[in-house]
Write a protein that holds these residues in place. Structure first.
Motif, PDB file in Angstrom:
ATOM      1  N   LEU A 223      82.538  35.569  19.393  1.00  0.00           N
ATOM      2  CA  LEU A 223      81.710  34.513  18.802  1.00  0.00           C
ATOM      3  C   LEU A 223      80.478  34.294  19.662  1.00  0.00           C
ATOM      4  O   LEU A 223      80.540  34.323  20.880  1.00  0.00           O
ATOM      5  CB  LEU A 223      82.505  33.210  18.728  1.00  0.00           C
ATOM      6  N   LYS A 224      79.341  34.052  18.984  1.00  0.00           N
ATOM      7  CA  LYS A 224      78.120  33.763  19.744  1.00  0.00           C
ATOM      8  C   LYS A 224      78.127  32.291  20.138  1.00  0.00           C
ATOM      9  O   LYS A 224      78.862  31.493  19.565  1.00  0.00           O
ATOM     10  CB  LYS A 224      76.904  34.081  18.884  1.00  0.00           C
ATOM     11  N   GLU A 225      77.314  31.945  21.132  1.00  0.00           N
ATOM     12  CA  GLU A 225      77.152  30.554  21.561  1.00  0.00           C
ATOM     13  C   GLU A 225      76.896  29.670  20.352  1.00  0.00           C
ATOM     14  O   GLU A 225      76.022  29.966  19.545  1.00  0.00           O
ATOM     15  CB  GLU A 225      75.929  30.436  22.489  1.00  0.00           C
ATOM     16  N   GLY A 226      77.691  28.596  20.196  1.00  0.00           N
ATOM     17  CA  GLY A 226      77.416  27.630  19.138  1.00  0.00           C
ATOM     18  C   GLY A 226      77.971  28.010  17.769  1.00  0.00           C
ATOM     19  O   GLY A 226      77.988  27.201  16.864  1.00  0.00           O
ATOM     20  N   PRO A 232      90.255  28.565  14.472  1.00  0.00           N
ATOM     21  CA  PRO A 232      89.962  28.039  15.811  1.00  0.00           C
ATOM     22  C   PRO A 232      90.605  28.835  16.943  1.00  0.00           C
ATOM     23  O   PRO A 232      90.020  28.955  18.018  1.00  0.00           O
ATOM     24  CB  PRO A 232      90.522  26.617  15.745  1.00  0.00           C
ATOM     25  N   GLY A 233      91.796  29.403  16.685  1.00  0.00           N
ATOM     26  CA  GLY A 233      92.487  30.156  17.735  1.00  0.00           C
ATOM     27  C   GLY A 233      91.658  31.308  18.280  1.00  0.00           C
ATOM     28  O   GLY A 233      91.802  31.707  19.429  1.00  0.00           O
ATOM     29  N   MET A 234      90.770  31.860  17.436  1.00  0.00           N
ATOM     30  CA  MET A 234      90.001  33.045  17.824  1.00  0.00           C
ATOM     31  C   MET A 234      88.985  32.772  18.928  1.00  0.00           C
ATOM     32  O   MET A 234      88.440  33.700  19.508  1.00  0.00           O
ATOM     33  CB  MET A 234      89.255  33.595  16.605  1.00  0.00           C
ATOM     34  N   LYS A 235      88.681  31.496  19.163  1.00  0.00           N
ATOM     35  CA  LYS A 235      87.639  31.248  20.160  1.00  0.00           C
ATOM     36  C   LYS A 235      88.209  31.128  21.576  1.00  0.00           C
ATOM     37  O   LYS A 235      87.465  31.136  22.539  1.00  0.00           O
ATOM     38  CB  LYS A 235      86.829  30.007  19.795  1.00  0.00           C
ATOM     39  N   TYR A 236      89.521  31.060  21.693  1.00  0.00           N
ATOM     40  CA  TYR A 236      90.098  30.891  23.024  1.00  0.00           C
ATOM     41  C   TYR A 236      90.437  32.215  23.665  1.00  0.00           C
ATOM     42  O   TYR A 236      90.732  33.190  22.990  1.00  0.00           O
ATOM     43  CB  TYR A 236      91.355  30.010  22.946  1.00  0.00           C
ATOM     44  N   LYS A 237      90.416  32.219  25.010  1.00  0.00           N
ATOM     45  CA  LYS A 237      90.885  33.383  25.776  1.00  0.00           C
ATOM     46  C   LYS A 237      92.357  33.566  25.425  1.00  0.00           C
ATOM     47  O   LYS A 237      93.113  32.618  25.341  1.00  0.00           O
ATOM     48  CB  LYS A 237      90.731  33.084  27.264  1.00  0.00           C
ATOM     49  N   HIS A 238      92.738  34.804  25.211  1.00  0.00           N
ATOM     50  CA  HIS A 238      94.033  35.056  24.612  1.00  0.00           C
ATOM     51  C   HIS A 238      94.695  36.268  25.203  1.00  0.00           C
ATOM     52  O   HIS A 238      94.017  37.218  25.595  1.00  0.00           O
ATOM     53  CB  HIS A 238      93.803  35.372  23.130  1.00  0.00           C
ATOM     54  N   TYR A 239      95.989  36.288  25.201  1.00  0.00           N
ATOM     55  CA  TYR A 239      96.771  37.499  25.456  1.00  0.00           C
ATOM     56  C   TYR A 239      96.414  38.152  26.785  1.00  0.00           C
ATOM     57  O   TYR A 239      96.570  39.348  26.961  1.00  0.00           O
ATOM     58  CB  TYR A 239      96.541  38.551  24.342  1.00  0.00           C
ATOM     59  N   ALA A 240      95.871  37.382  27.712  1.00  0.00           N
ATOM     60  CA  ALA A 240      95.296  38.009  28.886  1.00  0.00           C
ATOM     61  C   ALA A 240      96.314  38.159  30.002  1.00  0.00           C
ATOM     62  O   ALA A 240      96.908  37.182  30.440  1.00  0.00           O
ATOM     63  CB  ALA A 240      94.113  37.188  29.369  1.00  0.00           C
ATOM     64  N   PRO A 241      96.500  39.399  30.488  1.00  0.00           N
ATOM     65  CA  PRO A 241      97.261  39.558  31.724  1.00  0.00           C
ATOM     66  C   PRO A 241      96.380  39.081  32.884  1.00  0.00           C
ATOM     67  O   PRO A 241      95.206  38.782  32.689  1.00  0.00           O
ATOM     68  CB  PRO A 241      97.509  41.064  31.793  1.00  0.00           C
ATOM     69  N   LYS A 242      96.957  39.035  34.087  1.00  0.00           N
ATOM     70  CA  LYS A 242      96.176  38.557  35.235  1.00  0.00           C
ATOM     71  C   LYS A 242      95.127  39.580  35.659  1.00  0.00           C
ATOM     72  O   LYS A 242      94.101  39.237  36.223  1.00  0.00           O
ATOM     73  CB  LYS A 242      97.119  38.225  36.402  1.00  0.00           C
ATOM     74  N   ALA A 243      95.386  40.858  35.364  1.00  0.00           N
ATOM     75  CA  ALA A 243      94.445  41.919  35.743  1.00  0.00           C
ATOM     76  C   ALA A 243      93.183  41.867  34.900  1.00  0.00           C
ATOM     77  O   ALA A 243      93.165  41.277  33.832  1.00  0.00           O
ATOM     78  CB  ALA A 243      95.114  43.283  35.546  1.00  0.00           C
ATOM     79  N   SER A 244      92.126  42.501  35.391  1.00  0.00           N
ATOM     80  CA  SER A 244      90.928  42.683  34.585  1.00  0.00           C
ATOM     81  C   SER A 244      91.124  43.955  33.752  1.00  0.00           C
ATOM     82  O   SER A 244      91.424  45.022  34.282  1.00  0.00           O
ATOM     83  CB  SER A 244      89.728  42.806  35.526  1.00  0.00           C
ATOM     84  N   VAL A 245      90.998  43.819  32.440  1.00  0.00           N
ATOM     85  CA  VAL A 245      91.284  44.929  31.519  1.00  0.00           C
ATOM     86  C   VAL A 245      89.982  45.475  30.946  1.00  0.00           C
ATOM     87  O   VAL A 245      89.116  44.709  30.532  1.00  0.00           O
ATOM     88  CB  VAL A 245      92.191  44.460  30.355  1.00  0.00           C
ATOM     89  N   THR A 246      89.834  46.788  30.933  1.00  0.00           N
ATOM     90  CA  THR A 246      88.712  47.442  30.246  1.00  0.00           C
ATOM     91  C   THR A 246      89.287  48.457  29.275  1.00  0.00           C
ATOM     92  O   THR A 246      90.182  49.237  29.635  1.00  0.00           O
ATOM     93  CB  THR A 246      87.792  48.180  31.247  1.00  0.00           C
ATOM     94  N   ILE A 247      88.795  48.435  28.042  1.00  0.00           N
ATOM     95  CA  ILE A 247      89.212  49.430  27.050  1.00  0.00           C
ATOM     96  C   ILE A 247      88.318  50.654  27.220  1.00  0.00           C
ATOM     97  O   ILE A 247      87.094  50.522  27.295  1.00  0.00           O
ATOM     98  CB  ILE A 247      89.082  48.872  25.617  1.00  0.00           C
ATOM     99  N   LEU A 248      88.929  51.841  27.325  1.00  0.00           N
ATOM    100  CA  LEU A 248      88.157  53.082  27.408  1.00  0.00           C
ATOM    101  C   LEU A 248      88.288  53.816  26.077  1.00  0.00           C
ATOM    102  O   LEU A 248      89.400  54.137  25.643  1.00  0.00           O
ATOM    103  CB  LEU A 248      88.656  53.959  28.559  1.00  0.00           C
ATOM    104  N   ARG A 249      87.130  54.070  25.450  1.00  0.00           N
ATOM    105  CA  ARG A 249      87.104  54.724  24.131  1.00  0.00           C
ATOM    106  C   ARG A 249      86.936  56.211  24.334  1.00  0.00           C
ATOM    107  O   ARG A 249      85.953  56.644  24.932  1.00  0.00           O
ATOM    108  CB  ARG A 249      85.928  54.148  23.327  1.00  0.00           C
ATOM    109  N   GLY A 250      87.903  56.999  23.882  1.00  0.00           N
ATOM    110  CA  GLY A 250      87.780  58.447  24.043  1.00  0.00           C
ATOM    111  C   GLY A 250      89.110  59.132  23.778  1.00  0.00           C
ATOM    112  O   GLY A 250      90.134  58.467  23.573  1.00  0.00           O
TER     113      GLY A 250
END
Ligand code: AMP
Ligand code: MG
Length: 346
Positions: A223-226, A232-250
Motif C-alpha cells: 500500500l502507498k502512503e495514505g 484492513p489486515g493487509m496493511k499490517y506487518k505479517h507472517y514475519a520471522p525474526k530474520a530478514s527475508v529476501t525473495i530471490l526470483r530465478g
C-alpha cells in the motif's frame, strides 16, 4: 490463566474435547480450534467482551476485523443485512471450505467484531472438529488465526501453545491443518466480486461460478502512503520471522548458485525440496517446486522453523504466483517486507 489442552485427534477423547470447548465458548471464554486453513482463536462473535478478549490475547490492532465462522446456512441471515444471490451461489459451490465472504452486516454483529466496519466476514469451515464445536455451542464464532499478531499463523496445536499458552482457556488439537494458509477473502459488497486476500479458493474458481472476479491491488503490491486498505489486515506487518527475508526470483540453479555464494553465519535458504541437494547453506524446504498445495501447507511451519534455527538472513525461492501459488506468494511477500531480487540466469 491455566490453558487446557484438549485432544480431538484420538477417537477416545474427541467427543469430550468438543463438549469442553463448546462449554467454555458458551461461557464467553477463548478457545483455540483447528480448521482446515490454520488454527483459529475462537470466541462468541456476538459477545463484545469475549471478542475484545481475542484482540487482547493476540495483541491485534482494534481495526483489523475478525472472520465469523458458522456451520450451517441458517446461522447467516441474523448476521447480515442481505444475502446476495452471488453469496448463495458461492456457498453452494465452495462451502464448507476455505472461502470467506464479505457482506453488509446486521446490527447483531458488534462493531468490535467487524473492526468498526459496516460489513462482516463470514466463513463455513469444513474441518470436522471445527464444525462439531460450532454446532455444539450453537454460536457464530469469531476466530482469527491463533498466533500472536505479526507472527506466522499456526498450523499445529504445538505452535498455538508456543504463542498462546496462558492467554486462552483451551487449545483443541485436531492435527495439522490440511490447507496451511488462511481462507480466501472475497468482497461481495460492490458490483464485482473482489479477492482481498488469496487462499485455496482461487480467483479463477470464483469467476467460474460468478462469471467475473477481480483481485485487489494490495494482494501483490505494498500500500502507498495514505492509501486505505480494502482489507484492513493487509496493511499490517505479517507472517514475519525474526530474520530478514529476501525473495530471490530465478531458476533452481540460479537460486542455489547465488545462495551458496552469499552463504555464511546466520544465512538460511527457504527453498523447495528439489533445491536441497544443491545447497551448501542451512536450508528449510517449503514443499515441492510446481506443487502449490504442498507449498501452502508447509510455508508457515517453515517460517517458524527458521526462527528456531536462529536464521538471521533468509533467501527464499520465489513460488509461481498462479492458482493457490498466488496465496503462497502473497504471504511470502509480506514475510519478506516486499523485498524481491531478480537473479541473472546463465
Ligand atoms: P485472520 O482472521 O487473521 O485470518 O484475518 C482476517 C482477515 O479478513 C483480515 O485480513 C481482515 O482484514 C479480513 N477481513 C475481515 N473482515 C473484513 C471486512 N469486513 N472487510 C474487509 N476485510 C475483512
Ligand atoms: Mg491472521
Amino acid at each position: 490463566m491455566e490453558t487446557l489442552h484438549l485432544d480431538a485427534c484420538s477417537p477416545q477423547s474427541r467427543e469430550q474435547a468438543i463438549d469442553e470447548a463448546a462449554r467454555l465458548l458458551k461461557e464467553g471464554q477463548l478457545v483455540i480450534i483447528p480448521t482446515e486453513t490454520v488454527y483459529g482463536l475462537a470466541a462468541n462473535a456476538l459477545d463484545p467482551a469475549a471478542v475484545a478478549g481475542i484482540f487482547a490475547a493476540k495483541g491485534r490492532p482494534q481495526d483489523n476485523p475478525l472472520i465469523v465462522h458458522v456451520d450451517r446456512m441458517e446461522q447467516i441471515p441474523p448476521l447480515v443485512k442481505e444475502l446476495p444471490p452471488a453469496a448463495e451461489k458461492l456457498a453452494a459451490a465452495y462451502w464448507p471450505g476455505p472461502l470467506t465472504m464479505i457482506l453488509p452486516k446486521s446490527e447483531a454483529v458488534p462493531k468490535v467484531t467487524s473492526g468498526g466496519l459496516d460489513t462482516v466476514a463470514i466463513r463455513m469451515p469444513s474441518q470436522p472438529v471445527a464444525r462439531a464445536i460450532i454446532a455444539r455451542c450453537g454460536l457464530p464464532l469469531a476466530a482469527p488465526s491463533a498466533n500472536l499478531s505479526g507472527s506466522p499463523s499456526p498450523t499445529t496445536a504445538l505452535r498455538c501453545a508456543q504463542d498462546m499458552d496462558g492467554r486462552v482457556a483451551a487449545i483443541v488439537d485436531g492435527g495439522p491443518c490440511q490447507v496451511g494458509v488462511e481462507s480466501t477473502v472475497v468482497s461481495l459488497v460492490g458490483p464485482v466480486p473482489v479477492v482481498l486476500r488469496p487462499g485455496a479458493i482461487t480467483p479463477e474458481m470464483i469467476a467460474g461460478v460468478l462469471g467475473e472476479c477481480q483481485v485487489d491491488d494490495s494482494v501483490l503490491h505494498q500500500l502507498k502512503e495514505g492509501q486505505t486498505a480494502a482489507s484492513p489486515g493487509m496493511k499490517y506487518k505479517h507472517y514475519a520471522p525474526k530474520a530478514s527475508v529476501t525473495i530471490l526470483r530465478g531458476s533452481s540453479p540460479a537460486f542455489c548458485r547465488e545462495v551458496n555464494r552469499r552463504g555464511g553465519e546466520g544465512v538460511c535458504a527457504l527453498c523447495f525440496e528439489e533445491d536441497l541437494p544443491h545447497l551448501q547453506v542451512a536450508a528449510i524446504p517449503y514443499g515441492r517446486e510446481g506443487d502449490d498445495l504442498s507449498q501452502a501447507r508447509l510455508l508457515f511451519e517453515a517460517l517458524r522453523e527458521l526462527d528456531e534455527k536462529g536464521a538471521r538472513v533468509v533467501y527464499a525461492r520465489e513460488p509461481h504466483a498462479a492458482g493457490v501459488g498466488l496465496a503462497v506468494y502473497n504471504r511470502l511477500l509480506r514475510a519478506a517486507g516486499f523485498q524481491v531480487e531478480t537473479l541473472p540466469e546463465e
